[in-house]
Every structure is written in C-alpha cells, then in structure tokens.
Scaffold this motif. Sequence first.
Motif: not given
Length: 143
Positions: A56, A128, A91, A72, A76, A74, A93-94
């Motif tokens: 992360k 995303l 990914y 943010l 995966k 991540n 995330e934000e």
Amino acid sequence: MDIVVRKALEADFDQVSIIFADENAFHSQLLPERFQIADPIMTRDWFDELLTNKNKALLVAEFGDVLVGLVLINLKTTPDDPIFQPRRYAYIEEVSVVKEHRGKGIGRQLMTKSHEWIVAQGVEEVELFVWERNQNAIRFYEK
C-alpha cells in the motif's frame, strides 16, 4: 504553486484524517444509500499499518506545511480461480484534493506520482472505481 507529492509520514495523521473526513462527508451526501459518516474516519493503528504495508502507498500533496490532497494505492493479487488468469494489479482506492485547491493540477500530480510508484513496484495494471453520480471525478479520470 510549489506542490510536493510524497509518501505520507506518521506526522501527517491529523491532516490526512481531515482530508479523509471531508471525502467521507462528500460520499455520504452523494450516495447516502451507500455511505455513512464514520467517526473517527481512521484510527492510528489503521494509519500506522498503512504506512508500513509494502503493498500500500498513501501519497500526499503538500503545499508549504499543509496537505492539500492524497491518493491511496493498494497492490492486489487475484486469488486462485479456475476462470481468471492470476495477476497483480494496483487499485486506486482514494483520490482527494481539498476543495479550495481543486483545478490547479494537484490531482494530476498525485496520479503521475502514483503511476511512478506503481511501475516501480513492477505492476503494469491499474484499476479504479468511480460512482456514476460523481461527474467531477469522471471528468478528471477521463483527462
């Protein structure tokens, strides 16, 4: 405007909390059937784990000594599945830029630095998710 995009530090906890809380409030107004206000929005343990997790990254945009945005990421890996090929991907995330600083290229800088970090991890795919009602975000991602 001199914006510095860097990895978040432990000392950023309070400012990151404010940005996440603003984003949480936005999403709870945009999609009240999906989101509710979280209080607190994050814990110190969650934040500390985020900073030390090699899969992360929390990148922040800093203007002077004030954080004006964040992203943010991540990394995966898909689980074993008889249908899908295994893959490792990033990914997002934000992504959030403080309202007063939007439209100044900060989001673009955050995404550029995110891409650099993702590539440095040996990852070639990025995903995303954006809600259809969030037209500003859709326009941003389309650019």
